[in-house]
Design a protein around this motif. Structure first.
Motif, short mmCIF file in Angstrom:
data_model
loop_
_atom_site.label_atom_id
_atom_site.label_comp_id
_atom_site.label_asym_id
_atom_site.label_seq_id
_atom_site.Cartn_x
_atom_site.Cartn_y
_atom_site.Cartn_z
N PHE A 1 80.75 36.09 41.33
CA PHE A 1 80.31 35.30 40.18
C PHE A 1 81.43 35.14 39.17
O PHE A 1 82.22 36.06 38.95
CB PHE A 1 79.12 35.97 39.48
N LEU A 2 81.45 33.98 38.52
CA LEU A 2 82.35 33.70 37.40
C LEU A 2 81.47 33.55 36.17
O LEU A 2 80.51 32.79 36.16
CB LEU A 2 83.13 32.41 37.66
N LEU A 3 81.78 34.30 35.10
CA LEU A 3 80.97 34.32 33.88
C LEU A 3 81.79 33.87 32.69
O LEU A 3 82.90 34.37 32.48
CB LEU A 3 80.45 35.74 33.63
N ASN A 4 81.24 32.93 31.90
CA ASN A 4 81.83 32.61 30.60
C ASN A 4 81.23 33.61 29.62
O ASN A 4 80.03 33.60 29.38
CB ASN A 4 81.50 31.18 30.17
N ILE A 5 82.06 34.51 29.10
CA ILE A 5 81.56 35.61 28.27
C ILE A 5 81.06 35.14 26.90
O ILE A 5 80.39 35.89 26.20
CB ILE A 5 82.62 36.72 28.10
N HIS A 6 81.36 33.90 26.51
CA HIS A 6 80.92 33.39 25.21
C HIS A 6 79.62 32.59 25.32
O HIS A 6 78.76 32.69 24.46
CB HIS A 6 82.00 32.52 24.57
N THR A 7 79.48 31.81 26.39
CA THR A 7 78.29 30.96 26.52
C THR A 7 77.23 31.57 27.44
O THR A 7 76.08 31.14 27.40
CB THR A 7 78.66 29.57 27.09
N GLY A 8 77.64 32.51 28.30
CA GLY A 8 76.69 33.10 29.25
C GLY A 8 76.52 32.27 30.51
O GLY A 8 75.75 32.65 31.40
N ILE B 1 75.02 28.01 38.10
CA ILE B 1 73.66 28.53 38.22
C ILE B 1 72.88 28.09 36.98
O ILE B 1 73.38 28.21 35.85
CB ILE B 1 73.67 30.07 38.32
N LYS B 2 71.67 27.60 37.18
CA LYS B 2 70.82 27.22 36.05
C LYS B 2 70.37 28.49 35.35
O LYS B 2 69.79 29.38 35.96
CB LYS B 2 69.62 26.40 36.50
N MET B 3 70.64 28.55 34.06
CA MET B 3 70.31 29.73 33.28
C MET B 3 68.91 29.58 32.68
O MET B 3 68.48 28.46 32.38
CB MET B 3 71.35 29.94 32.18
N PRO B 4 68.20 30.69 32.45
CA PRO B 4 66.83 30.61 31.94
C PRO B 4 66.71 29.89 30.60
O PRO B 4 65.74 29.18 30.36
CB PRO B 4 66.43 32.08 31.76
N TRP B 5 67.72 30.02 29.72
CA TRP B 5 67.64 29.37 28.42
C TRP B 5 67.92 27.88 28.49
O TRP B 5 67.70 27.16 27.54
CB TRP B 5 68.59 30.03 27.42
N ASN B 6 68.39 27.38 29.66
CA ASN B 6 68.63 25.94 29.86
C ASN B 6 67.50 25.27 30.62
O ASN B 6 67.60 24.09 30.93
CB ASN B 6 69.94 25.71 30.60
N ASN B 7 66.44 25.99 30.94
CA ASN B 7 65.32 25.46 31.72
C ASN B 7 64.04 25.43 30.89
O ASN B 7 63.25 26.37 30.92
CB ASN B 7 65.08 26.30 32.99
N PRO B 8 63.82 24.37 30.12
CA PRO B 8 62.58 24.30 29.33
C PRO B 8 61.37 24.19 30.26
O PRO B 8 61.41 23.47 31.24
CB PRO B 8 62.74 23.04 28.48
#
Length: 142
Positions: A110-117, A134-141
């Motif tokens: 995995f590659l992680l942006n430590i500022h945006t998650g 990967i779709k993040m939980p906070w981006n999935n209304p």
């Protein structure tokens, strides 16, 4: 009789010393084998080389500022640049990314942006190697 007692005492000492050494070696081996390769966040160093503990074929060079990743190919004795789906915003001239490799499977990276998650997973599809977002939980209304 004293000689027999001395031999028994020496034997007991040697056995207990061997047992203690075996326990230390086992604990050290367990610690090393369970270590998960991850790039360091605390260092201001721009580039880092990360290799899997279970397969030398999984070796990556990471630009921690831009998130660009290259895979080392031992047969070619060089690096292959990997594409990343939907690159995100970075803080200029600052560490923005970390790379995580699984200690159990060479296919999990995995590659992680430590500022945006935001997270990308390393994938091999149809011979192409890339990082898929990967779709993040906070981006999935919902």
């Amino acid at each position: 009789m004293k000689r027999i007692i001395a031999i028994i005492a020496v034997t007991v000492c040697l056995c207990s010393t061997y047992s203690a050494h075996a326990q230390i070696v086992t604990k050290t081996t367990e610690t090393v084998s369970k270590a998960i390769p991850v790039s360091t966040q605390v260092s201001d160093a721009r580039y880092e080389f990360i290799q899997s503990t279970i397969s030398s074929s999984q070796a990556f060079l990471l630009d921690k500022y831009t998130g660009q990743v290259w895979r080392y190919i031992s047969k070619k004795k060089g690096f292959e640049e990997l594409e990343r789906e939907d690159p995100d915003v970075v803080v200029p001239d600052k560490v923005n990314y970390q790379l995580y490799l699984s200690s159990e499977s060479v296919s999990i990276c995995f590659l992680l942006n430590i500022h945006t998650g935001e997270i990308w997973r390393y994938m091999k599809e149809d011979g192409e190697r890339t990082f898929r977002k990967i779709k993040m939980p906070w981006n999935n209304p919902e």
